[in-house]
Scaffold this active site. Structure first.
Site, PDB file in Angstrom:
ATOM      1  N   ASP A   7       6.258 -11.618  -2.326  1.00  0.00           N
ATOM      2  CA  ASP A   7       6.446 -13.031  -1.998  1.00  0.00           C
ATOM      3  C   ASP A   7       5.773 -13.841  -3.110  1.00  0.00           C
ATOM      4  O   ASP A   7       5.367 -13.285  -4.143  1.00  0.00           O
ATOM      5  CB  ASP A   7       5.918 -13.358  -0.592  1.00  0.00           C
ATOM      6  CG  ASP A   7       4.391 -13.354  -0.500  1.00  0.00           C
ATOM      7  OD1 ASP A   7       3.728 -12.927  -1.483  1.00  0.00           O
ATOM      8  OD2 ASP A   7       3.858 -13.771   0.544  1.00  0.00           O
ATOM      9  N   CYS A  64       2.085  -8.914  -1.601  1.00  0.00           N
ATOM     10  CA  CYS A  64       1.968 -10.292  -1.096  1.00  0.00           C
ATOM     11  C   CYS A  64       0.522 -10.715  -1.317  1.00  0.00           C
ATOM     12  O   CYS A  64      -0.192 -10.082  -2.113  1.00  0.00           O
ATOM     13  CB  CYS A  64       2.449 -10.423   0.344  1.00  0.00           C
ATOM     14  SG  CYS A  64       1.455  -9.621   1.613  1.00  0.00           S
ATOM     15  N   THR A  66      -2.141 -10.664   0.710  1.00  0.00           N
ATOM     16  CA  THR A  66      -3.076  -9.665   1.241  1.00  0.00           C
ATOM     17  C   THR A  66      -2.509  -8.246   1.224  1.00  0.00           C
ATOM     18  O   THR A  66      -3.261  -7.285   1.358  1.00  0.00           O
ATOM     19  CB  THR A  66      -3.412  -9.974   2.709  1.00  0.00           C
ATOM     20  OG1 THR A  66      -2.172  -9.947   3.449  1.00  0.00           O
ATOM     21  CG2 THR A  66      -4.066 -11.337   2.859  1.00  0.00           C
ATOM     22  N   HIS A  97      -0.747  13.160   1.724  1.00  0.00           N
ATOM     23  CA  HIS A  97      -0.789  13.430   3.166  1.00  0.00           C
ATOM     24  C   HIS A  97       0.367  12.794   3.934  1.00  0.00           C
ATOM     25  O   HIS A  97       0.877  13.389   4.872  1.00  0.00           O
ATOM     26  CB  HIS A  97      -2.095  12.901   3.780  1.00  0.00           C
ATOM     27  CG  HIS A  97      -3.318  13.618   3.291  1.00  0.00           C
ATOM     28  ND1 HIS A  97      -4.488  13.652   4.007  1.00  0.00           N
ATOM     29  CD2 HIS A  97      -3.554  14.316   2.159  1.00  0.00           C
ATOM     30  CE1 HIS A  97      -5.402  14.351   3.340  1.00  0.00           C
ATOM     31  NE2 HIS A  97      -4.861  14.756   2.204  1.00  0.00           N
ATOM     32  N   HIS A 133       0.913  18.419   7.230  1.00  0.00           N
ATOM     33  CA  HIS A 133       1.297  17.042   6.899  1.00  0.00           C
ATOM     34  C   HIS A 133       2.773  16.801   7.220  1.00  0.00           C
ATOM     35  O   HIS A 133       3.136  15.728   7.713  1.00  0.00           O
ATOM     36  CB  HIS A 133       0.990  16.738   5.431  1.00  0.00           C
ATOM     37  CG  HIS A 133      -0.481  16.736   5.141  1.00  0.00           C
ATOM     38  ND1 HIS A 133      -1.386  16.060   5.923  1.00  0.00           N
ATOM     39  CD2 HIS A 133      -1.207  17.340   4.169  1.00  0.00           C
ATOM     40  CE1 HIS A 133      -2.609  16.235   5.447  1.00  0.00           C
ATOM     41  NE2 HIS A 133      -2.528  17.022   4.389  1.00  0.00           N
TER      42      HIS A 133
HETATM   43  C1  RB5 Z   1       1.306 -16.221   2.076  1.00  0.00           C
HETATM   44  O1  RB5 Z   1       0.522 -17.346   2.024  1.00  0.00           O
HETATM   45  C2  RB5 Z   1       0.553 -15.072   2.690  1.00  0.00           C
HETATM   46  O2  RB5 Z   1       0.461 -15.260   4.056  1.00  0.00           O
HETATM   47  C3  RB5 Z   1       1.221 -13.777   2.356  1.00  0.00           C
HETATM   48  O3  RB5 Z   1       1.289 -13.616   0.977  1.00  0.00           O
HETATM   49  C4  RB5 Z   1       0.561 -12.517   2.897  1.00  0.00           C
HETATM   50  O4  RB5 Z   1      -0.790 -12.483   2.572  1.00  0.00           O
HETATM   51  C5  RB5 Z   1       0.821 -12.217   4.306  1.00  0.00           C
HETATM   52  O5  RB5 Z   1       0.361 -11.216   4.851  1.00  0.00           O
END
Ligand code: RB5
Length: 143
Positions: A7, A64, A66, A97, A133
């Protein structure tokens, strides 16, 4: 062929990752997003996940902010085992694994240097093929 997707939160790291893959001579396909404008990570998670289950690509890397949302979304697609890794130990272990077929990372969590090492570890590590596994993966896939 490696499917890559992100994203807006992962867009810049994805650009660095693609440069890195190109330098290593690893073929990849970019499933978006294609600029830094705000967008919805489940869209790109699905595109990459479907590229893998269809056989178009062998593995994927999703980024993304996080790594959490995009890995949750990818894991909704049957046959996908997306692993959120922010260290090389986990990247190696999830290949050996879990035979993970997608690596997810958070660009707001790791710097680019570590992210590329994690990606290399994930791409360069084979599944162990150990019976225990395989049994556990089958339990996931058949649940
Ligand atoms: C976008 O702001 C953020 O929510 C996305 O990149 C991600 O971290 C979602 O899990």
């Amino acid at each position: 062929m490696i499917a890559v997707g992100s994203d807006h939160g992962g867009y810049e790291l994805k650009q660095e990752l693609m440069e890195h893959l190109k330098k290593r001579g690893i073929e990849y396909k970019d499933y978006g997003c294609y600029n830094g404008a705000s967008c919805d990570y489940p869209v790109y998670a699905r595109k990459v996940a479907e590229a893998i289950v269809s056989g178009e690509c062998d593995k994927g890397i999703l980024i993304c902010g996080t790594g959490i949302g995009i890995s949750i979304a990818a894991n909704k697609v049957k046959g996908i085992r997306a692993a959120l890794c922010h260290d090389t130990f986990s990247a190696q272990a999830t290949r050996e694994h879990n035979n993970a077929n997608i690596l997810a990372m958070g660009a707001r969590v790791v710097g680019p240097g570590l992210a590329l090492k994690i990606a290399d570890t994930f791409l360069d590590t084979e599944f162990s093929n150990d019976e225990r596994h395989i049994r556990r993966i089958n339990l996931i896939e058949n649940s």
